[in-house]
Structures are given as structure tokens and as C-alpha cells.
Design an enzyme around this catalytic site. Structure first.
Site, mmCIF file in Angstrom:
data_model
loop_
_atom_site.group_PDB
_atom_site.id
_atom_site.type_symbol
_atom_site.label_atom_id
_atom_site.label_comp_id
_atom_site.label_asym_id
_atom_site.label_seq_id
_atom_site.Cartn_x
_atom_site.Cartn_y
_atom_site.Cartn_z
ATOM 1 N N GLU A 56 0.771 -1.295 -0.454
ATOM 2 C CA GLU A 56 -0.142 0.083 0.474
ATOM 3 C C GLU A 56 0.963 1.463 -0.177
ATOM 4 O OE1 GLU A 56 -1.632 -2.926 2.790
ATOM 5 O OE2 GLU A 56 -0.159 -2.375 1.908
ATOM 6 N N PRO A 302 6.762 -40.170 -2.524
ATOM 7 C CA PRO A 302 5.469 -40.649 -2.638
ATOM 8 C C PRO A 302 4.986 -40.977 -0.537
ATOM 9 C CG PRO A 302 6.833 -42.372 -4.120
ATOM 10 C CD PRO A 302 7.176 -41.380 -3.595
#
Length: 367
Positions: A56, A302
Site C-alpha cells: 500500500e 510417495p
């Protein structure tokens, strides 16, 4: 003033601007901000690498006097607390912004709606939590770190056409995906604060776990889940530890001599709770969250992948599938029950799917 098509266009542009610095702003969120008036962007900003300055303040500084009476589009509620910098909400008020179109409320206790309240009390029109799904997705890592104490996790698995991630124990490492999918993997690594693997992958693949993109200097923390400290001293992870930050989680009973040897090579070693004989994933992720990590890219193989899915810790999952089968017995990329969880529409949804070169990909998101 209702949220319009123009508002949506500018807000999506702010989201795209914030995404550029994903993986570089932790522990702060990667926020994007635009100042617009009369249909034109007059200021833009994104949270800078390292977390400051905030989006901002950069957008307002670029806009200068043109911010007076303009609309600010910001992807997360402006901060309302004094920290190392003054509150962004106060800067918005001082700049003379007339309207704010913002993303989700920041769950941080120091903000938690107070940023939007400050703006409204100053007479600024506020449209909050626009495009809520996209806003939360953009800041999922920050939100989870604040609310659950852990970073968000993106799981990546690559498989052959017949569902294998590796060959048998004595087979060479499989090169499953092609150049386009490999490039996407490096981009994904760059968008995360840390890359995580299990010791099985570290031993089997001897990976570098680095971002290798032209002109990109990102160095995510490399994390290995290694209960017994089996990581070889001559592995590429250890050899490169002085140049690329490397953290190994181990159990309290790991060999002290191995710990000293790894630390002498520049590896950081940290104790972590175990689940059975393996590192407890919840505990490891909470420890990373405590360090300020908001986004983890898991290429852990896995076992780690299946456990992340089963425990609801794989917030996003990207499955690459090559066109060619392995053609013989190997290591399954995912267990049958992990695939069943991914296929459950009540638990996961498909965000995106398509082709990267010859490889197919499916991008899942946990609901």
C-alpha cells in the site's frame, strides 16, 4: 458504490501483482495494491522481498497527489498496528483515498478487521472481501500460519503413464517429465519459501532442490525430513549447504556424531517429534511456521505425499503425468487411498488442468 466490472479488473490486476513476490516476503504476506482514478492506474506496489515496504505504501507513494479522491485496490486488509513501520491504514487515510476495494480481513490479532474499521471511521468507502475465493487463495499461506500455526503446502508428484514415481531399489533415477513441466516445477519452487522432501527422496534422487531459472535469485529453504540423520555427507544437499540454506529435521534419538558432522558442513539440524519412526509432519510444519515460513513446496515422494493428503495438509496438489508408461514394477506415485481422497469432490476440487509439452497436469485444491 457497488463492486463493478472495472473493480474486478483492477482487483485481479492487484492479485497478479502480489503473486510476483510469492516466496520472497515471508513472514509477511505477498500483497498487491493499485491506486486508480478515472479508469487509469496511477500507482502500484507489491510487498517487497523481505516483507517491507508494504504494497500500500509503495502504491500511494507512486501515486502521490493523484491518490487524493482515488480508489485503492488491495488484496489483503491494510495493517492497523504499529510495528517496524506505521500502519498502512493510517497511510491510506493520510493520502486522501476516497474508496478502498479490498481482499479478506487479515486474521492477525493485531489487525483482524481493525484496518477496515479505521478506514470506515475516517469516512472512506470500503468494499471488503471481494472475490473471496481468489483473495483467500492468494494469502492462504499467511492465513494458515496465523490461524493454524503452519504454512500452506503445495504437493507436487510426477508419475509415469502407468502410475509410477520411481523404479525398483536398484533402478536408476527416473526422468519422468519433459522440459516444459520441469520449467513449471522451478517456477513453483520460486513461489514458495521452502522446498521439502523426505529422506527416501533425498537418498534415492540426490536432489539439488534449488531454483534454476535465468535471472531468478530465489533461494528457498531446503528441508529434509530425516528421523535418523541418514543424509549422506557427500550428498548434493550437504555439499551445497553453505550456499543454499538447508534444514534437516531429526528425532531426538538421532546419532549426535552425525548431527555434528552435518552442522560442520553448514546444515542446520533441528529436533522434531516423531510419528512412529518418521518425522511427524504436523510438528515439522508447525516448526516451519514458527520460523516465519508461510509456503512450502513438497517434492517429498510417495510416502510423504500420501501422508500429506491423508492428514489434510496438502492444500494444493499438482500431479504431472508423462505420456510413456514405466512398463514394469516400480514405486507407486500415490497409494490407491490417496488417489481416492483426491477424487473425492467433497475434499478436493480441480483448479486447473492441461498439457505442458507432452505431459499432462492436474492442479487440485483442498476445500
Amino acid at each position: 458504490m457497488a463492486f463493478s466490472a472495472e473493480d474486478e479488473r483492477f482487483f485481479r490486476a492487484a492479485l497478479a501483482l502480489g503473486r510476483r513476490h510469492l516466496g520472497a516476503t515471508a513472514p509477511n504476506p505477498a500483497v498487491g495494491a493499485l491506486v486508480a482514478r478515472d479508469g487509469l492506474v496511477v500507482g502500484r506496489g507489491a510487498t517487497a522481498p523481505g516483507g517491507r515496504p508494504h504494497a500500500e505504501t509503495q502504491a500511494l507513494a507512486q501515486a502521490g497527489e493523484r491518490a487524493r479522491g482515488a480508489t485503492l485496490y488491495v488484496t489483503l486488509e491494510p495493517c492497523a498496528h504499529h510495528g517496524k513501520t506505521p500502519p498502512c491504514a493510517e497511510a491510506v487515510i493520510a493520502a486522501g483515498i476516497a474508496r478502498v476495494v479490498g481482499g479478506p480481513a487479515d486474521p492477525d490479532d493485531r489487525v483482524a478487521g481493525e484496518g477496515y474499521s479505521l478506514l470506515r471511521r475516517a469516512g472512506i468507502a470500503v468494499e471488503a472481501d471481494v472475490l473471496p475465493e481468489e483473495g483467500r487463495r492468494a494469502h492462504r499461506g499467511h492465513i494458515l500460519r496465523v490461524t493454524e500455526g503452519r504454512p500452506m503446502v503445495t504437493l507436487k508428484i510426477a508419475q509415469t503413464a502407468d502410475g509410477f514415481a520411481a523404479g525398483d531399489a536398484h533402478d536408476p533415477r527416473l526422468a519422468i517429465t519433459g522440459p516444459a513441466a520441469n520449467l513449471r516445477t522451478h517456477v513453483l519452487r520460486a513461489l514458495h519459501d521452502a522446498i521439502m522432501v523426505g529422506i527416501g527422496t533425498a537418498l534415492g534422487d540426490d536432489p539439488l532442490m534449488t531454483v534454476r531459472l535465468p535471472g531468478c535469485d530465489r533461494k528457498p529453504l531446503r528441508v529434509v525430513l530425516d528421523a535418523r540423520l541418514d543424509l549422506p555427507l557427500r550428498s548434493r544437499l550437504v555439499v551445497g549447504a553453505r550456499d543454499f540454506p538447508t534444514l534437516v529435521f531429526c528425532g531426538a534419538g538421532a546419532d549426535p556424531a552425525r548431527r555434528v558432522a552435518l552442522e560442520e558442513q553448514g546444515v542446520e539440524v533441528a529436533d522434531c517429534d516423531l510419528a512412529g519412526k518418521r518425522i511427524d509432519l504436523h510438528a515439522a510444519l508447525r516448526a516451519l511456521g514458527a520460523r516465519g515460513v508461510t509456503r512450502v513446496f513438497s517434492e517429498g515422494g510417495p510416502r510423504v505425499g500420501a501422508e500429506l493428503i491423508a492428514r489434510g495438509l496438502a492444500d494444493e496438489m499438482i500431479l504431472f503425468t508423462a505420456p510413456k508408461p514405466f512398463g514394469r514394477a516400480g514405486v507407486e506415485a500415490l497409494s490407491a487411498w490417496a488417489r481416492d481422497i483426491l477424487a473425492d469432490s467433497g475434499l478436493y476440487r480441480v483448479m486447473e488442468q492441461g498439457l505442458l509439452g507432452a505431459d499432462r497436469y492436474i492442479h487440485y485444491e483442498r476445500k
